[in-house]
Design a protein around this motif. Sequence first.
Motif, PDB file in Angstrom:
ATOM      1  N   THR A 198       0.839  -1.204   0.000  1.00  0.00           N
ATOM      2  CA  THR A 198       0.000   0.000   0.000  1.00  0.00           C
ATOM      3  C   THR A 198       0.870   1.249   0.000  1.00  0.00           C
ATOM      4  OG1 THR A 198      -1.628  -1.227   1.283  1.00  0.00           O
ATOM      5  CG2 THR A 198      -1.883   1.159   1.214  1.00  0.00           C
ATOM      6  N   LEU A 199       1.890   1.238   0.847  1.00  0.00           N
ATOM      7  CA  LEU A 199       2.779   2.411   0.929  1.00  0.00           C
ATOM      8  C   LEU A 199       3.464   2.660  -0.415  1.00  0.00           C
ATOM      9  CD1 LEU A 199       4.383   1.809   4.453  1.00  0.00           C
ATOM     10  CD2 LEU A 199       2.643   3.475   3.847  1.00  0.00           C
ATOM     11  N   MET A 200       3.841   1.560  -1.070  1.00  0.00           N
ATOM     12  CA  MET A 200       4.478   1.725  -2.384  1.00  0.00           C
ATOM     13  C   MET A 200       3.468   2.236  -3.402  1.00  0.00           C
ATOM     14  SD  MET A 200       6.953  -1.614  -2.424  1.00  0.00           S
ATOM     15  CE  MET A 200       7.982  -1.218  -3.819  1.00  0.00           C
ATOM     16  N   ALA A 201       2.243   1.732  -3.328  1.00  0.00           N
ATOM     17  CA  ALA A 201       1.203   2.210  -4.249  1.00  0.00           C
ATOM     18  C   ALA A 201       0.921   3.695  -4.019  1.00  0.00           C
ATOM     19  CB  ALA A 201      -0.067   1.394  -4.052  1.00  0.00           C
ATOM     20  N   LEU A 202       1.080   4.127  -2.788  1.00  0.00           N
ATOM     21  CA  LEU A 202       0.829   5.537  -2.480  1.00  0.00           C
ATOM     22  C   LEU A 202       2.012   6.428  -2.871  1.00  0.00           C
ATOM     23  CD1 LEU A 202      -0.923   5.192   0.998  1.00  0.00           C
ATOM     24  CD2 LEU A 202      -1.978   5.766  -1.176  1.00  0.00           C
ATOM     25  N   GLY A 203       3.109   5.790  -3.263  1.00  0.00           N
ATOM     26  CA  GLY A 203       4.213   6.596  -3.783  1.00  0.00           C
ATOM     27  C   GLY A 203       5.498   6.539  -2.984  1.00  0.00           C
ATOM     28  N   LEU A 204       5.573   5.657  -2.001  1.00  0.00           N
ATOM     29  CA  LEU A 204       6.825   5.541  -1.236  1.00  0.00           C
ATOM     30  C   LEU A 204       7.798   4.656  -2.025  1.00  0.00           C
ATOM     31  CD1 LEU A 204       7.197   6.813   1.580  1.00  0.00           C
ATOM     32  CD2 LEU A 204       6.992   4.539   2.560  1.00  0.00           C
ATOM     33  N   THR A 205       9.051   5.065  -2.108  1.00  0.00           N
ATOM     34  CA  THR A 205      10.035   4.246  -2.831  1.00  0.00           C
ATOM     35  C   THR A 205      10.512   3.109  -1.931  1.00  0.00           C
ATOM     36  OG1 THR A 205      11.843   5.609  -2.031  1.00  0.00           O
ATOM     37  CG2 THR A 205      10.874   6.239  -4.132  1.00  0.00           C
ATOM     38  N   ARG A 206      11.161   2.139  -2.561  1.00  0.00           N
ATOM     39  CA  ARG A 206      11.691   1.021  -1.759  1.00  0.00           C
ATOM     40  C   ARG A 206      12.715   1.528  -0.752  1.00  0.00           C
ATOM     41  NH1 ARG A 206      11.538  -1.604  -6.809  1.00  0.00           N
ATOM     42  NH2 ARG A 206      10.056  -3.331  -6.869  1.00  0.00           N
TER      43      ARG A 206
END
Lengths: 244, 389
Positions: B281-289
């Motif tokens: 979810t965090l990645m979908a919201l735009g957080l990078t790895r």
Amino acid sequence: MTAEPVIVINGVSRLYPVSSGSFAALSDIELTIAAGEFSGLVGPSGSGKTTLLNLIGSLDAPTSGEIIVLGQKVQELDARGAARLRRDQLGFIFQTYNLLPVYTVFENVEFPLLLLQMERQKRRDAVMDILERVGLADRAGSRPAQLSGGECQRVAIARAMVKHPSLVLADEPTANLDADNSHRILQTMLTLNRDLGTTFLFATHDDKVIQYLRRVIVLFDGRIAQDEVRDETAVSAGTPGGYF
Amino acid sequence: MILKLALRNLWGAGVRTWLNAIVLSLSFFTIIWSQGVYHGMQVDATRNMIAMELGGGQYRHPDWDPYDPLTLPEAHGAIPAPLQKLIVADKAVALLLAQGTIYPDGRPQAVLLKGIAPEQQILELPPIAPAAQPGQIPVMIGREMSESLELGVGELLTLRWRDHTGAFDAREFLITTVFSSSVPTIDRGHIWLRLADLQVMLSAPGIATLVVVSPEMTGTQLETDWVFRSQDYLLADLRAMVRSKSAGAAIMYALLLFLALIAVFDTQVLSLFRRRREMGTLMALGLTRGALIRLFTLEGALHGVLAGLLALVYGWPIVYWTAVTGFALPQASQDFQFAIGDRLYPVYTLELVLVTTLLVLVTVTIVSYLPTRRISHLNPVDALRGRRS
């Protein structure tokens, strides 16, 4: 006047390796979605709806073909560029809401604005505004565990919409909701689409959703089987259409 | 932003966070407390040894080897002039050492006879009280010696020794003084006499084995053929002993820290497993790895910060109280061979607190980071479905 295309898909295929070779989840997809559309990818399970939505959302990469989202070629973006596209331009709504359990409603909705490093007061105003719109301003301090399924999905919608994205991708948003809640959610999204001009693209096989769609793109076995723009009469009548 | 999110996640994790922080804070506190105790031992022992035995250093007769008792009969001579001047100026004191034998319960026991000027002010030893009867030679013994011999003030002690020419002599001495000391090396097996008495007993007036200079003379070295041993040299054995005991204790707190780190590691691994969908979810919201790795590492590392704060809350009063009031040592502590008193006052230095804090924070951060490296291979689609990539 034709609206600017938000999504352009040219000859996209997505293959997954399997023991016997490869499995084509999507084959040779050609599709254009214009700004302000309220459209849906419709089809039975395994038809490739979610795969296509993930490709558009830059969460996955196509095996071949070209996907242009808001002017950016998704397959050419590196991980950081894809994250930036999602952060700045896209909103996601998931079937299972995917709210962050330890955050309050306010904090969940605020999260995308934190990533955008918006200043505190603007963040607060934006969050409360969108919570007003989805009818959850009075639940801002609650945690997801204290909300009903319908309320959780409205929080997810608020989170997707709070940064006013150009495109919202909703994957089976009503799958876990009853009829009343589903209609309420869809009405909310329809209102946001109308008021803010946000483009919505659904992946669904739920008739309750289909009856709200202005454009229905039917996928079957990874191919577009039908692409129908529905007239207002059909949408207003709430006819599901019997696509599959 | 990452810090804010990490704090939210940490706070939201509730009991799990607190359990980790409590376990970690115990290691934190134990390390600081035990190291403070050992440091306190060293400070106390050093102070006592300087005050009662070592002074600011020693000038030794060239023939004397303290590790070889056979050198003692020859290891004395006339005090060199520069040292004699110091003694006259009350900046040094001469000691004469000789071997002797006493006979507690009829059994011979070797003792070290130490002659010292009774009026000296260099070492914190009490003066040897004079004998009431003329002709009696007064001696002084330490409390431990007194208890082991079961002899006290006013009782007689039979002592045999060899004089300067090697001839045996023996007589009874009167114990006039029993002193308390936390320095075992001036108590056990020692009999203190007035310097003049011992010189007469050895038939060698004006001689000494060593000269102890006052602490204010530390760092000053005189031109003489007697061997100078600095304070640092004389304290080296004590410091080595404290280091070895401290290292032994370090095994215990390393074990405790290891257990606490396992708890943090376990929490991190569990988080990566349980919060896979959240990561998607965090990645979908735009957080990078990279940001996700930093977020999870920071969450783990903040356990260390929280543990430090917790340790401060409950540990500071204990640390402060023990540092001020000290604590009584059991009788068995005499076996430590340290010159420590009946009460031990732990000493906590800023360096100790900073180094321990850094140690805990760095190890917790490393332990938190190791499992999160897996995130770099995380596929957001799989993560959103809660599947392993």
